[in-house]
Design an enzyme around this catalytic site. Structure first.
Site, PDB file in Angstrom:
ATOM      1  N   GLU A 153    -108.070 -63.086 -35.487  1.00 29.62           N
ATOM      2  CA  GLU A 153    -108.907 -62.208 -36.300  1.00 29.62           C
ATOM      3  C   GLU A 153    -110.294 -62.819 -36.459  1.00 29.62           C
ATOM      4  O   GLU A 153    -110.532 -63.957 -36.056  1.00 29.62           O
ATOM      5  CB  GLU A 153    -108.252 -61.944 -37.665  1.00 29.62           C
ATOM      6  CG  GLU A 153    -107.005 -61.075 -37.581  1.00 29.62           C
ATOM      7  CD  GLU A 153    -106.442 -60.687 -38.927  1.00 29.62           C
ATOM      8  OE1 GLU A 153    -106.998 -61.127 -39.959  1.00 29.62           O
ATOM      9  OE2 GLU A 153    -105.446 -59.952 -38.966  1.00 29.62           O
TER      10      GLU A 153
ATOM     11  N   HIS B 121    -114.678 -54.272 -45.966  1.00 25.01           N
ATOM     12  CA  HIS B 121    -114.027 -54.322 -44.662  1.00 25.01           C
ATOM     13  C   HIS B 121    -114.815 -53.431 -43.702  1.00 25.01           C
ATOM     14  O   HIS B 121    -115.169 -52.298 -44.041  1.00 25.01           O
ATOM     15  CB  HIS B 121    -112.578 -53.853 -44.765  1.00 25.01           C
ATOM     16  CG  HIS B 121    -111.746 -54.252 -43.596  1.00 25.01           C
ATOM     17  ND1 HIS B 121    -111.871 -53.668 -42.356  1.00 25.01           N
ATOM     18  CD2 HIS B 121    -110.783 -55.210 -43.458  1.00 25.01           C
ATOM     19  CE1 HIS B 121    -111.015 -54.234 -41.520  1.00 25.01           C
ATOM     20  NE2 HIS B 121    -110.348 -55.171 -42.170  1.00 25.01           N
TER      21      HIS B 121
ATOM     22  N   ARG C 240    -116.634 -60.850 -41.524  1.00 19.67           N
ATOM     23  CA  ARG C 240    -116.581 -59.444 -41.925  1.00 19.67           C
ATOM     24  C   ARG C 240    -117.904 -58.913 -42.469  1.00 19.67           C
ATOM     25  O   ARG C 240    -118.278 -57.771 -42.215  1.00 19.67           O
ATOM     26  CB  ARG C 240    -115.465 -59.242 -42.958  1.00 19.67           C
ATOM     27  CG  ARG C 240    -114.086 -59.286 -42.329  1.00 19.67           C
ATOM     28  CD  ARG C 240    -112.983 -59.151 -43.352  1.00 19.67           C
ATOM     29  NE  ARG C 240    -111.691 -59.056 -42.691  1.00 19.67           N
ATOM     30  CZ  ARG C 240    -110.531 -59.037 -43.331  1.00 19.67           C
ATOM     31  NH1 ARG C 240    -110.508 -59.102 -44.658  1.00 19.67           N
ATOM     32  NH2 ARG C 240    -109.402 -58.936 -42.664  1.00 19.67           N
TER      33      ARG C 240
ATOM     34  N   HIS D 270    -113.076 -53.883 -49.954  1.00 20.93           N
ATOM     35  CA  HIS D 270    -111.780 -54.407 -49.522  1.00 20.93           C
ATOM     36  C   HIS D 270    -111.236 -55.515 -50.414  1.00 20.93           C
ATOM     37  O   HIS D 270    -110.062 -55.525 -50.741  1.00 20.93           O
ATOM     38  CB  HIS D 270    -111.918 -54.928 -48.090  1.00 20.93           C
ATOM     39  CG  HIS D 270    -110.623 -55.325 -47.446  1.00 20.93           C
ATOM     40  ND1 HIS D 270    -109.536 -54.484 -47.367  1.00 20.93           N
ATOM     41  CD2 HIS D 270    -110.245 -56.484 -46.840  1.00 20.93           C
ATOM     42  CE1 HIS D 270    -108.544 -55.087 -46.744  1.00 20.93           C
ATOM     43  NE2 HIS D 270    -108.936 -56.302 -46.429  1.00 20.93           N
TER      44      HIS D 270
ATOM     45  N   ARG E 260    -114.300 -64.012 -47.895  1.00 23.80           N
ATOM     46  CA  ARG E 260    -112.956 -64.471 -47.557  1.00 23.80           C
ATOM     47  C   ARG E 260    -112.719 -64.454 -46.055  1.00 23.80           C
ATOM     48  O   ARG E 260    -113.021 -63.482 -45.373  1.00 23.80           O
ATOM     49  CB  ARG E 260    -111.916 -63.573 -48.240  1.00 23.80           C
ATOM     50  CG  ARG E 260    -110.477 -63.867 -47.837  1.00 23.80           C
ATOM     51  CD  ARG E 260    -109.523 -62.985 -48.587  1.00 23.80           C
ATOM     52  NE  ARG E 260    -109.684 -61.572 -48.288  1.00 23.80           N
ATOM     53  CZ  ARG E 260    -109.053 -60.934 -47.299  1.00 23.80           C
ATOM     54  NH1 ARG E 260    -108.253 -61.602 -46.489  1.00 23.80           N
ATOM     55  NH2 ARG E 260    -109.244 -59.647 -47.119  1.00 23.80           N
TER      56      ARG E 260
END
Length: 530
Positions: free
Chosen positions: A112, A227, A273, A330, A365
């Site tokens: 990811e 997100h 992100r 998100h 994060r």
């Protein structure tokens, strides 16, 4: 009035991990305003990050976490997270948790954004949350009592300020009181503040508002992760399209077929992100549609069954190879300030999971570190509570005084929720500036909640609005004060990071003597727990 040894507010992974690790001779009560399977954790498509591969290690995981969060961390906490998290995940594997495996029986590890190695464990392809919640539910003992359909609207405090229970309200407006020497907030984040969100509809920041009203410290509220890829149909976001899709090779393209992440970041679609979300937002501001091109992913529907079902339900023909996407709220990096085991500055009050500010996520994060945090801090807190047996026995026989002096004016119907959410998205959303933030703050302050009526005289929807107003005030003020861009906090008028002033400086909020106080502190935990 019912009593327990431990009350847990929330039903997600952090709540269940805490409950299952508590000693079976403790009476544990889990209270949720929805149902036990109605949490963000249950909806989680993404997996759990853990350095379990032979070519991976906790140092790499630590470094990726720091880089994604732009250095705004408590680094000792991050190292402990990746170290203890690895051990907990391996224990789950040994227990038989249903992690996906390759044909040879080895763990299937995905990639990811912002990770330097394949270290994401999934369950059911894109249904990790559901599988893990079901696994944890099966491990709970009969000592755990469930209270569903009741909203915690107030923390009970005695005359010394110690938290000793909660007041709840069911859907009919009936008030219930529950007492315990340990109250654990595990109520999740605050995605419901925004018109576009991946969060469960019930997630509106209740835990943060409850703690704030009780006098707990709130920090890092300006750092909200949007997100990059929510399914976008007919002008609305419909649900999350996991980052694992990009990890499998999906590319972000606009309506002219241009790859929008080319030249933006070396990792392209797998950039952190906030970088990807910002670029999609810019494309949409220019009037362009953005899609995930999935043509390079073999057996997409087999690998991502829940995403495929969501697309079909919303009229998306996957055979065309494109999924329309847009960013949405998100995850909150900030929240209720805790120490290493989950204690807040309020005696008897604890917090774990997304509602807590543990210092492990920094300004942004790292993907799939959230479930890891819930597992690690849930276990730590449970172990600490287990060690306090004498204290728990002592409080079982104590009748705590209920403080119902905190009140609020019945002016909650002065705004509509949809208007409120749209204003948050526009003014305190992905890209911010002083003009919009100040205008939004002025609007919030014009609502003018006075403290002249008890919360238990209001209806559940009115209390919900009040909590949303509190959280919006905290987020907006923090975003206005941080005059730099860092991680999930992007200021159009201050586009650069300012390490010379802002590195590791936190904006801290508390509700004291009937008013909101805000100050800067570089080491919040040192100040609170010294």
């Amino acid at each position: 009035m019912k009593k327990a040894d431990v009350i847990i507010v929330g039903s997600g992974l952090a709540a269940l991990q805490t409950a299952r690790e508590l000693s079976p001779d403790l009476n544990v009560m889990i209270i949720t305003k929805g149902q036990r399977r109605g949490s963000n954790s249950y909806m989680a498509q993404g997996g759990i990050a853990a350095a379990v591969a032979k070519d991976d290690n906790i140092v790499k995981h630590f470094q990726d976490t720091i880089e994604a969060g732009r250095g705004h961390h408590l680094e000792d906490e991050v190292m402990d997270l990746v170290k203890e998290g690895r051990e907990i995940v391996l224990k789950l594997v040994t227990e038989g948790a249903p992690f996906d495996r390759n044909r040879d029986g080895s763990l299937c590890l995905g990639m990811e954004g912002a990770h330097s190695a394949s270290r994401i464990l999934h369950c059911g392809g894109d249904e990790t949350g559901r599988f893990l919640i079901e696994h944890l539910l099966k491990t709970l003992t009969d000592a755990v009592t469930w209270i569903e359909g009741e909203m915690v609207f107030e923390l009970i405090q005695d005359s010394n300020g110690r938290c000793s229970g909660v007041n709840t309200m069911d859907r009919s407006g009936t008030v219930h009181s529950y007492m315990a020497p340990c109250v654990v907030l595990a109520a999740g984040g605050a995605g419901g503040l925004y018109s576009s969100t991946s969060n469960h509809p019930t997630v509106t920041g209740d835990g943060m508002a409850l703690a704030f009203r009780a006098g707990a410290y709130i920090a890092d509220a300006e750092f909200i992760q949007f997100h990059p890829t929510l399914l976008y149909v007919d002008g609305k976001t419909k649900g999350l399209v996991s980052e694992a899709v990009r990890g499998e090779g999906a590319q972000l393209v606009n309506d002219t077929g241009e790859r929008i992440m080319e030249g933006i970041h070396p990792l392209k679609e797998l950039a952190p992100r906030h970088v990807v979300a910002q670029e999609i937002f810019k494309q949409r501001q220019m009037g362009k549609e953005v899609y995930l091109s999935i043509n390079l992913i073999n057996n997409f529907e087999e690998k991502f069954p829940s995403i495929s079902a969501m697309c079909r339900e919303n009229g998306i023909d996957l055979s065309r190879g494109k999924i329309p996407v847009s960013p949405g709220c998100h995850f909150m990096m900030g929240g209720v300030v805790i120490d290493s085991v989950g204690k807040t500055n309020i005696e008897g009050l604890f917090a774990v999971g997304e509602v807590a500010c543990s210092g492990v996520h920094g300004a942004n994060r790292l993907a799939s570190n959230s479930l890891l945090e819930g597992l690690v801090y849930g276990k730590r807190l449970a172990q600490w509570i287990n060690s306090q047996k004498n204290l728990l026995i002592q409080y079982r026989s104590v009748e705590s005084e209920i403080n119902k002096d905190i009140k609020v004016k019945r002016s909650i119907n002065t705004f509509e929720v949809k208007e409120f959410q749209a204003r948050m998205m526009d003014s305190a959303g992905i890209i911010r500036d002083e003009v919009k933030l100040q205008a939004h703050l002025n609007w919030l302050q014009s609502i003018d909640f006075q403290h002249d009526e008890r919360l238990d005289t209001l209806q559940p929807n009115e209390i919900q609005k009040y909590f949303m107003w509190i959280n919006s005030l905290i987020v907006t003020k923090a975003a206005l004060l941080r005059t730099e861009s860092r991680g999930g906090h992007i200021r159009d008028d201050f586009p650069e990071e300012n390490d010379s002033f802002w590195m590791k400086r936190r904006i801290v909020h508390a509700f004291k003597d009937g008013e909101m106080r805000t100050w800067l502190d570089e080491q919040v935990k040192t100040k609170i727990y010294a």
